[in-house]
Design an enzyme around this catalytic site. Structure first.
Site, PDB file in Angstrom:
ATOM      1  N   ASP A   1     -14.905   5.512  16.758  1.00  0.00           N
ATOM      2  CA  ASP A   1     -13.911   5.394  17.838  1.00  0.00           C
ATOM      3  C   ASP A   1     -13.595   6.770  18.411  1.00  0.00           C
ATOM      4  O   ASP A   1     -13.397   6.927  19.618  1.00  0.00           O
ATOM      5  CB  ASP A   1     -12.594   4.815  17.285  1.00  0.00           C
ATOM      6  CG  ASP A   1     -12.739   3.395  16.787  1.00  0.00           C
ATOM      7  OD1 ASP A   1     -13.688   2.721  17.210  1.00  0.00           O
ATOM      8  OD2 ASP A   1     -11.922   2.983  15.925  1.00  0.00           O
TER       9      ASP A   1
ATOM     10  N   GLU B   1      11.493  -2.456 -11.794  1.00  0.00           N
ATOM     11  CA  GLU B   1      12.796  -2.205 -11.151  1.00  0.00           C
ATOM     12  C   GLU B   1      13.116  -0.724 -11.078  1.00  0.00           C
ATOM     13  O   GLU B   1      14.048  -0.295 -10.383  1.00  0.00           O
ATOM     14  CB  GLU B   1      13.910  -2.956 -11.880  1.00  0.00           C
ATOM     15  CG  GLU B   1      15.258  -2.939 -11.165  1.00  0.00           C
ATOM     16  CD  GLU B   1      15.138  -3.263  -9.679  1.00  0.00           C
ATOM     17  OE1 GLU B   1      14.999  -4.448  -9.365  1.00  0.00           O
ATOM     18  OE2 GLU B   1      15.161  -2.331  -8.844  1.00  0.00           O
TER      19      GLU B   1
ATOM     20  N   HIS C   1      -0.618  -8.001  -3.073  1.00  0.00           N
ATOM     21  CA  HIS C   1      -1.644  -7.592  -4.056  1.00  0.00           C
ATOM     22  C   HIS C   1      -1.482  -8.373  -5.356  1.00  0.00           C
ATOM     23  O   HIS C   1      -2.425  -8.971  -5.875  1.00  0.00           O
ATOM     24  CB  HIS C   1      -1.528  -6.089  -4.331  1.00  0.00           C
ATOM     25  CG  HIS C   1      -2.418  -5.608  -5.446  1.00  0.00           C
ATOM     26  ND1 HIS C   1      -3.616  -4.990  -5.220  1.00  0.00           N
ATOM     27  CD2 HIS C   1      -2.262  -5.642  -6.798  1.00  0.00           C
ATOM     28  CE1 HIS C   1      -4.183  -4.686  -6.386  1.00  0.00           C
ATOM     29  NE2 HIS C   1      -3.378  -5.067  -7.361  1.00  0.00           N
ATOM     30  N   GLU C   2      -0.267  -8.365  -5.910  1.00  0.00           N
ATOM     31  CA  GLU C   2      -0.056  -9.003  -7.231  1.00  0.00           C
ATOM     32  C   GLU C   2      -0.369 -10.502  -7.160  1.00  0.00           C
ATOM     33  O   GLU C   2      -0.916 -11.068  -8.114  1.00  0.00           O
ATOM     34  CB  GLU C   2       1.384  -8.775  -7.706  1.00  0.00           C
ATOM     35  CG  GLU C   2       1.744  -7.322  -7.952  1.00  0.00           C
ATOM     36  CD  GLU C   2       0.762  -6.604  -8.869  1.00  0.00           C
ATOM     37  OE1 GLU C   2       0.605  -5.377  -8.720  1.00  0.00           O
ATOM     38  OE2 GLU C   2       0.133  -7.259  -9.725  1.00  0.00           O
TER      39      GLU C   2
ATOM     40  N   GLN D   1      -8.759   5.982  20.264  1.00  0.00           N
ATOM     41  CA  GLN D   1      -9.901   5.917  21.183  1.00  0.00           C
ATOM     42  C   GLN D   1     -10.506   7.287  21.469  1.00  0.00           C
ATOM     43  O   GLN D   1     -11.685   7.400  21.823  1.00  0.00           O
ATOM     44  CB  GLN D   1      -9.467   5.247  22.492  1.00  0.00           C
ATOM     45  CG  GLN D   1      -9.176   3.766  22.294  1.00  0.00           C
ATOM     46  CD  GLN D   1      -8.435   3.143  23.470  1.00  0.00           C
ATOM     47  OE1 GLN D   1      -7.554   3.775  24.047  1.00  0.00           O
ATOM     48  NE2 GLN D   1      -8.761   1.915  23.799  1.00  0.00           N
TER      49      GLN D   1
ATOM     50  N   HIS E   1      -9.322  -6.397  -9.493  1.00  0.00           N
ATOM     51  CA  HIS E   1      -9.278  -5.311  -8.502  1.00  0.00           C
ATOM     52  C   HIS E   1     -10.606  -5.177  -7.775  1.00  0.00           C
ATOM     53  O   HIS E   1     -11.663  -5.353  -8.338  1.00  0.00           O
ATOM     54  CB  HIS E   1      -8.907  -4.005  -9.202  1.00  0.00           C
ATOM     55  CG  HIS E   1      -7.459  -3.938  -9.524  1.00  0.00           C
ATOM     56  ND1 HIS E   1      -6.946  -3.285 -10.618  1.00  0.00           N
ATOM     57  CD2 HIS E   1      -6.377  -4.497  -8.907  1.00  0.00           C
ATOM     58  CE1 HIS E   1      -5.639  -3.408 -10.648  1.00  0.00           C
ATOM     59  NE2 HIS E   1      -5.260  -4.135  -9.625  1.00  0.00           N
TER      60      HIS E   1
ATOM     61  N   ASP F   1     -12.057   7.474  26.760  1.00  0.00           N
ATOM     62  CA  ASP F   1     -13.097   7.093  25.784  1.00  0.00           C
ATOM     63  C   ASP F   1     -13.340   8.194  24.759  1.00  0.00           C
ATOM     64  O   ASP F   1     -13.613   7.924  23.592  1.00  0.00           O
ATOM     65  CB  ASP F   1     -14.426   6.827  26.520  1.00  0.00           C
ATOM     66  CG  ASP F   1     -14.358   5.566  27.359  1.00  0.00           C
ATOM     67  OD1 ASP F   1     -13.597   4.645  26.972  1.00  0.00           O
ATOM     68  OD2 ASP F   1     -15.005   5.522  28.413  1.00  0.00           O
TER      69      ASP F   1
ATOM     70  N   ASP G   1       6.304  -8.137 -22.662  1.00  0.00           N
ATOM     71  CA  ASP G   1       5.066  -8.881 -22.326  1.00  0.00           C
ATOM     72  C   ASP G   1       3.851  -8.033 -22.712  1.00  0.00           C
ATOM     73  O   ASP G   1       2.767  -8.200 -22.192  1.00  0.00           O
ATOM     74  CB  ASP G   1       5.008  -9.222 -20.821  1.00  0.00           C
ATOM     75  CG  ASP G   1       4.857  -7.971 -19.960  1.00  0.00           C
ATOM     76  OD1 ASP G   1       4.746  -8.118 -18.727  1.00  0.00           O
ATOM     77  OD2 ASP G   1       4.875  -6.844 -20.515  1.00  0.00           O
TER      78      ASP G   1
ATOM     79  N   HIS H   1       2.829  -5.693 -12.081  1.00  0.00           N
ATOM     80  CA  HIS H   1       1.607  -6.330 -12.600  1.00  0.00           C
ATOM     81  C   HIS H   1       1.778  -7.850 -12.516  1.00  0.00           C
ATOM     82  O   HIS H   1       2.890  -8.331 -12.286  1.00  0.00           O
ATOM     83  CB  HIS H   1       1.267  -5.882 -14.017  1.00  0.00           C
ATOM     84  CG  HIS H   1       2.350  -6.073 -15.041  1.00  0.00           C
ATOM     85  ND1 HIS H   1       2.717  -5.081 -15.936  1.00  0.00           N
ATOM     86  CD2 HIS H   1       3.167  -7.122 -15.310  1.00  0.00           C
ATOM     87  CE1 HIS H   1       3.684  -5.531 -16.716  1.00  0.00           C
ATOM     88  NE2 HIS H   1       3.976  -6.773 -16.367  1.00  0.00           N
TER      89      HIS H   1
ATOM     90  N   ASP I   1       2.481 -15.323 -13.506  1.00  0.00           N
ATOM     91  CA  ASP I   1       3.771 -14.640 -13.261  1.00  0.00           C
ATOM     92  C   ASP I   1       3.563 -13.224 -12.718  1.00  0.00           C
ATOM     93  O   ASP I   1       2.560 -12.570 -13.003  1.00  0.00           O
ATOM     94  CB  ASP I   1       4.583 -14.578 -14.552  1.00  0.00           C
ATOM     95  CG  ASP I   1       5.058 -15.980 -14.950  1.00  0.00           C
ATOM     96  OD1 ASP I   1       5.775 -16.086 -15.969  1.00  0.00           O
ATOM     97  OD2 ASP I   1       4.679 -16.942 -14.241  1.00  0.00           O
TER      98      ASP I   1
ATOM     99  N   HIS J   1      -3.816 -11.394  -8.020  1.00  0.00           N
ATOM    100  CA  HIS J   1      -4.071 -11.530  -9.472  1.00  0.00           C
ATOM    101  C   HIS J   1      -3.617 -12.904  -9.962  1.00  0.00           C
ATOM    102  O   HIS J   1      -4.318 -13.559 -10.737  1.00  0.00           O
ATOM    103  CB  HIS J   1      -3.319 -10.448 -10.253  1.00  0.00           C
ATOM    104  CG  HIS J   1      -3.845  -9.068 -10.068  1.00  0.00           C
ATOM    105  ND1 HIS J   1      -5.172  -8.739 -10.163  1.00  0.00           N
ATOM    106  CD2 HIS J   1      -3.200  -7.911  -9.780  1.00  0.00           C
ATOM    107  CE1 HIS J   1      -5.329  -7.442  -9.941  1.00  0.00           C
ATOM    108  NE2 HIS J   1      -4.154  -6.920  -9.703  1.00  0.00           N
TER     109      HIS J   1
END
Lengths: 84, 367
Positions: free
Chosen positions: B186, B100, B119-120, B230, B129, B279, B71, B84, B95, B123
């Site tokens: 925090d 792998e 994530h992918e 905290q 991104h 706190d 590709d 990707h 796609d 796209h």
């Protein structure tokens, strides 16, 4: 002392290759011959490096400093950060 | 967020997907589940719907491949490039390819399939991104324990497809901006000579390589600490940092969480069960006395005797006049205590019991 410079240059060579490959993969750095010619004059690697440093919020130096190399070596998505 | 150049999108928002083959690293059910959850993330915040099909061509074809898989974007072996995806469109459009040569997991270990698939998929739907490190669409792999769309991701997908149809519009966590003058914390602690500031899922620290301050996920250092800490303080002569959340605390030495934690604050420090959380906390290196701030009171613990001092709790105003009746965070540096409450920071001299300066909370970052 003889081995020390070799180690440094080898590391540096690896880093140069890391930078080159990373910028080709994700910042559209062209790797054709003409490009090599032009690199003698205005260096597109520096421009692309600055783009990458800006994207990741790093100090924009155009140089492959330790933090920049550290970010480049992190696992990531294969899709470029800059549109092809 | 960034939309893919040319703003490609799916005209039909009811999409199909098919998992063409399976990685041997996980059971088929685990792969199906990870991919299904990734689709659910995006459908829950947009009008998009996704249907899994098992035969023929689907809009989004998902496969596990290695090396050069024809590709024009070969994978690179273990590490580096993990996966990707292609922008919306016919044929290869949408796609997703997973490398792998990586080990795919459904837990903390590299690399979590659900996290990468989420994530992918961004796209595949038209997102590029994001520069927001808290966004799923940030290019680098960071697994912070839970996989959630940040507000940046939600704004991005809704810019392409509009809002979701459910009545209450979903919102996501915002990533703190280190130079936001309204920034509050925090917890804050010293750690091996550095200062670390904590907010939600993130830490911040000054770093010579960053123009402002470095910001990243707490999980980068301590994957098993909870988010939303905290309180935190360092016992320097034991090279130990203690993190508090609710009625529990964790102790770390560098990046290692010490064995046997979390523990309960009642047992270790002698708090009454009425104390539900701390706190803020700071240990005075000169005296070995640790101060715990709980609502408008403070407790003092002797690190050498390992017991609470008599006469505590006291009102905060008795020991630390002028800093108000609530503390978000506190640390000691060069003998002074720095108290944080909201956007304010008080530099306090414990010997004279006087406030020396009043600053903005984020004055330590080069804004």
């Amino acid at each position: 002392s003889h081995s020390f410079p070799a180690a440094t240059s080898e590391t540096q060579e690896q880093d140069v290759e890391t930078v080159q490959k990373y910028l080709e993969n994700y910042y559209n750095l062209k790797n054709d011959a003409k490009q090599v010619e032009r690199q003698r004059n205005n260096d597109p690697v520096v421009e692309k490096l600055k783009q990458m440093q800006k994207f990741f919020g790093l100090k924009v130096t155009g140089k492959p400093d330790a933090e920049t190399l550290n970010v480049m070596k992190q696992p990531r998505c294969g899709v470029p950060d800059m549109a092809q | 967020f960034v939309l893919t150049q040319g703003s490609p999108r799916w005209e039909d928002t009811h999409l199909t997907y098919r998992i063409e083959n399976y990685t041997p690293d996980l059971s088929r059910a685990a792969v199906d589940h990870a991919i299904e959850k990734a689709f659910q993330l995006w459908s829950s915040v947009s009008p998009l719907t996704f249907t899994k099909v098992s035969e023929s061509q689907a809009d989004i074809m998902i496969s596990f491949v290695r090396g050069d898989h024809r590709d024009n974007s070969p994978f690179d072996g273990p590490g580096g490039n993990l996966a990707h995806a292609f922008q919306p469109g016919p044929h290869i459009g949408g796609d997703i390819h997973f490398d792998e040569d990586e080990r795919w997991t459904n837990n903390f270990r590299d690399y979590n399939l659900y996290r990468v698939a989420a994530h992918e998929l961004g796209h595949s739907l038209g997102l590029a991104h994001s520069t927001d490190i808290g966004a799923l669409m940030y290019p680098n792999y960071i697994f912070s324990g839970d996989v959630q769309l940040s507000q940046d991701d939600i704004s991005g997908i809704q810019a392409i497809y509009g809002p979701s149809q459910n009545p209450t519009q979903p919102i996501g966590p915002q990533t703190p901006q280190v130079c936001d003058s309204k920034l509050t914390f925090d917890a804050i602690t010293t750690i091996r000579g550095e200062l670390m500031f904590f907010k939600d899922r993130f830490y911040m620290r000054t770093n010579p390589f960053y123009p402002e301050a470095e910001l990243n996920f707490i999980s980068v250092f301590w994957p098993h600490l909870p988010n939303g800490l905290q309180a935190a303080y360092e016992v320097a002569d034991r090279d130990e940092v203690r993190f508090f959340k609710g009625n529990k605390y964790w102790a770390v030495k560098g990046q290692d969480v010490l064995y046997g934690y979390p523990k309960y604050i009642y047992r270790s420090f002698g708090f009454p069960r009425t104390v539900k959380n701390i706190d803020a906390a700071v240990s005075d290196e000169d005296t070995g006395k640790t101060y715990f701030f709980v609502a408008n009171k403070c407790w003092r613990y002797d690190e050498y005797k390992q017991s609470m001092d008599a006469g505590y709790p006291k009102m905060i105003a008795e020991d630390f006049p002028g800093i108000g009746s609530k503390v978000d965070a506190v640390f000691q540096k060069d003998g002074f205590f720095y108290f944080f409450h909201g956007k304010r920071q008080y530099k306090f001299d414990t010997k004279t019991k006087r406030i020396l300066t009043l600053q903005k909370a984020n004055s330590w970052f080069n804004c």
